[in-house]
Scaffold this active site. Structure first.
Site, PDB file in Angstrom:
ATOM      1  N   SER A  51     -57.865  40.915 -63.771  1.00 51.67           N
ATOM      2  CA  SER A  51     -58.408  40.194 -62.865  1.00 51.67           C
ATOM      3  C   SER A  51     -59.702  40.953 -62.194  1.00 51.67           C
ATOM      4  O   SER A  51     -60.218  40.322 -61.397  1.00 51.67           O
ATOM      5  CB  SER A  51     -57.320  39.939 -61.973  1.00 51.67           C
ATOM      6  OG  SER A  51     -56.707  41.255 -61.303  1.00 51.67           O
ATOM      7  N   LYS A  99     -63.265  45.599 -55.087  1.00 51.24           N
ATOM      8  CA  LYS A  99     -62.568  44.447 -55.544  1.00 51.24           C
ATOM      9  C   LYS A  99     -62.171  43.958 -54.064  1.00 51.24           C
ATOM     10  O   LYS A  99     -61.325  44.584 -53.290  1.00 51.24           O
ATOM     11  CB  LYS A  99     -61.260  44.810 -56.355  1.00 51.24           C
ATOM     12  CG  LYS A  99     -60.540  43.388 -57.036  1.00 51.24           C
ATOM     13  CD  LYS A  99     -59.422  44.135 -57.967  1.00 51.24           C
ATOM     14  CE  LYS A  99     -58.892  42.860 -58.607  1.00 51.24           C
ATOM     15  NZ  LYS A  99     -57.729  43.173 -59.497  1.00 51.24           N
ATOM     16  N   SER A 125     -55.421  44.952 -65.161  1.00 53.24           N
ATOM     17  CA  SER A 125     -56.611  44.231 -64.680  1.00 53.24           C
ATOM     18  C   SER A 125     -57.839  45.412 -64.417  1.00 53.24           C
ATOM     19  O   SER A 125     -58.840  44.799 -64.078  1.00 53.24           O
ATOM     20  CB  SER A 125     -56.142  43.594 -63.259  1.00 53.24           C
ATOM     21  OG  SER A 125     -55.651  42.183 -63.429  1.00 53.24           O
TER      22      SER A 125
HETATM   23  N1  GLN Z   1     -52.988  39.766 -66.530  1.00 54.77           N
HETATM   24  C1  GLN Z   1     -51.929  40.379 -65.804  1.00 54.77           C
HETATM   25  C2  GLN Z   1     -51.381  39.191 -64.910  1.00 54.77           C
HETATM   26  O1  GLN Z   1     -52.047  38.227 -65.013  1.00 54.77           O
HETATM   27  C3  GLN Z   1     -52.524  41.449 -65.028  1.00 54.77           C
HETATM   28  C4  GLN Z   1     -53.023  41.195 -63.671  1.00 54.77           C
HETATM   29  C5  GLN Z   1     -53.156  42.605 -62.967  1.00 54.77           C
HETATM   30  O2  GLN Z   1     -53.291  43.589 -63.552  1.00 54.77           O
HETATM   31  N2  GLN Z   1     -53.497  42.391 -61.829  1.00 54.77           N
HETATM   32  O3  GLN Z   1     -50.593  39.430 -64.222  1.00 54.77           O
END
Ligand code: GLN
Length: 468
Positions: free
Chosen positions: A144, A69, A168
């Protein structure tokens, strides 16, 4: 062109010298180049080939290329968090998880697309273009860690690393039909992971199988002096738990998770998997998580508060982009940030600054921390009765591209099942659990297991027993 086969399978072939690490890097890089989902932001074949030349095929990862990532630092590679603000940034060092991966014979190859600074749940917040779900190009892959999930599900990478602050790793794994594991907070060093919300962030594996998840976890776990929140606990051999039966294991199903808000296919998948666990000898226990409904609100306050503080370092002086022709320091700061950050990142910084400002701090931030403590208590009490908790990964299958942009609140609310593990630091894993028919698309569905702190072994043992 795709690359088929799991880490375990390629490791065998590498060790038997049926293929060399250099050949495998070339095959994978070819697959990455033919990706059609926009899962990657960059790919440095030459750097990977150089590492492949001297890798030991008897090492745990035997020269397997792994996609990373774009928020995890890899020495000499761009680390942009899919943001224009970091567009010119090249990592001067390896994150600890990457050093460990390399030591174990893993080869970072391909930087995967993501929601900018890991803020999002759809992959649509990237400044490098949206990522598509390999199972249905009109649908999001989740986020994400959108690119990591699409890379593994689309077979352009054998496995990947992601990061999980509120889901994410697990949510895109669920939407793409792969295995995603968020380790216990402190299990994997955060050194070299670009911070979003430091009290919630964790790096973890995104793989085709539970076995591969165990193999990567073995490589990246361990105490790290460079991360003050890193846990000094023993790391077991996670592979040794695969194949053990789950007879007598008590698995809790929270009544709050059997909600009318779940898509019918999610409800069916949950029932089927619970039945399967029962057939395997587990005891299913109904439990309660009384504060389940409050987790989303608490999370978005805490995550935004920490993000507003963490992202203040991107000032145009120290990292990445600097606005041109500015008049004085203040204008340099503000124009760099205005030009560099996308709309979701700005929204979160503003929200985070607001909840931390005097007069609102107690009303929002302090209360969110109190809710966090209550959620932790719910789980502590639940784990007095059960060994594991099971539930959905997300309330719906992957939405269509464009849906999230139309309804931010709905997107935030869909994190309801993944957020608790971050607020409490518990380890959790999403495994493939069936499919849903949505219009002309057949979309994968995830099933989530949550374990007590440092009991990733139970997640892996149970996931493997389910045949994943
Ligand atoms: N969907 C969550 C957010 O937008 C989780 C993001 C993540 O785990 N990096 O904050």
């Amino acid at each position: 062109m795709t690359i088929q086969g799991t880490i375990a399978q390629w490791r065998e072939r590498l060790r038997k010298k049926e293929i060399s690490p250099v050949e495998l890097v070339n095959l994978t890089a070819d697959a990455i180049e033919s990706d059609t989902t926009n899962a990657y932001i960059s790919c440095d074949r030459q750097a990977a080939l150089k590492q492949a030349e001297s890798v030991d095929v008897n090492s745990p990862l035997a020269g397997i290329p792994i996609a990373i990532k774009d928020n995890i630092n890899v020495l000499g590679q761009p680390t942009r968090c899919a943001s224009q603000l970091l567009a010119p940034f090249v990592s001067p060092y390896d994150a600890t998880a990457i050093s460990l991966l390399k030591q174990a014979g893993g080869i970072p190859l391909g930087r995967t697309n993501m929601d900018e600074f890991a803020m999002g749940a759809s992959g649509e917040n990237s400044s490098f273009g949206i990522t598509r779900n390999p199972h249905a190009p009109d649908h999001i892959p989740g986020g994400s860690s959108s690119g990591s999930a699409a890379a593994v599900a689309g077979h352009t990478s054998i496995a990947a690393l992601g990061s999980d602050t509120g889901g994410s790793i697990r949510q895109p794994a669920g939407h793409c039909g792969i295995v995603g594991l968020k380790p216990t907070y402190g299990r994997v060093s955060r050194y070299g992971l670009v911070a979003f919300a430091s009290s919630l962030d964790q790096i973890g594996p995104m793989t085709q199988t539970v076995e591969d998840s165990a193999i990567i976890l073995n490589a990246i776990c361990g105490h790290d002096k460079k991360d003050s929140t890193s846990a000094n606990v023993e790391v077991p051999n996670f592979e040794s738990f695969l194949g053990r039966d789950i007879k007598g294991l008590r698995i809790g199903v929270p009544t709050e998770y059997i909600s009318s808000g779940n898509h019918p296919a999610i409800a069916t998948a949950l029932q089927n998997n619970i039945k399967e666990l029962e057939n395997l000898g587990a005891e299913i226990v109904e439990i309660n998580l009384p504060h389940a409904e409050a987790v989303v609100a608490a999370y978005y306050i805490i995550a935004c508060a920490e993000a507003s503080s963490n992202l203040s370092r991107f000032d145009g002086i120290r990292y990445g982009k600097r606005a041109e022709n500015t008049n004085g320091l203040i204008e340099l700061f503000s124009r760099t940030r205005n030009e560099g950050f996308g709309p979701e990142v700005k929204r979160r910084i503003i929200l985070g600054t607001y909840v931390l400002s005097s007069g609102y701090y107690d009303a929002y931030y302090t209360r969110a921390q109190k809710v966090r403590a209550l959620v932790a208590k719910d789980f502590t009490e639940a784990f007095e009765k059960v060994d594991l908790i099971a539930g959905p990964t997300s309330p719906t299958p992957a939405p269509r591209i464009g849906d999230a942009a139309e309804n931010h609140l709905q997107t935030y609310l869909a994190d309801i099942y993944t957020i608790p593990a971050n607020l409490t630091g518990l380890p959790a894993m999403s495994i493939p659990a069936g499919t849903a028919e949505v219009g002309p698309a057949t979309l994968p569905i995830g099933f989530q297991l949550i374990a007590p702190h440092f009991r990733e072994d139970l997640l892996l043992q149970t996931g493997f027993a389910l045949g994943k």
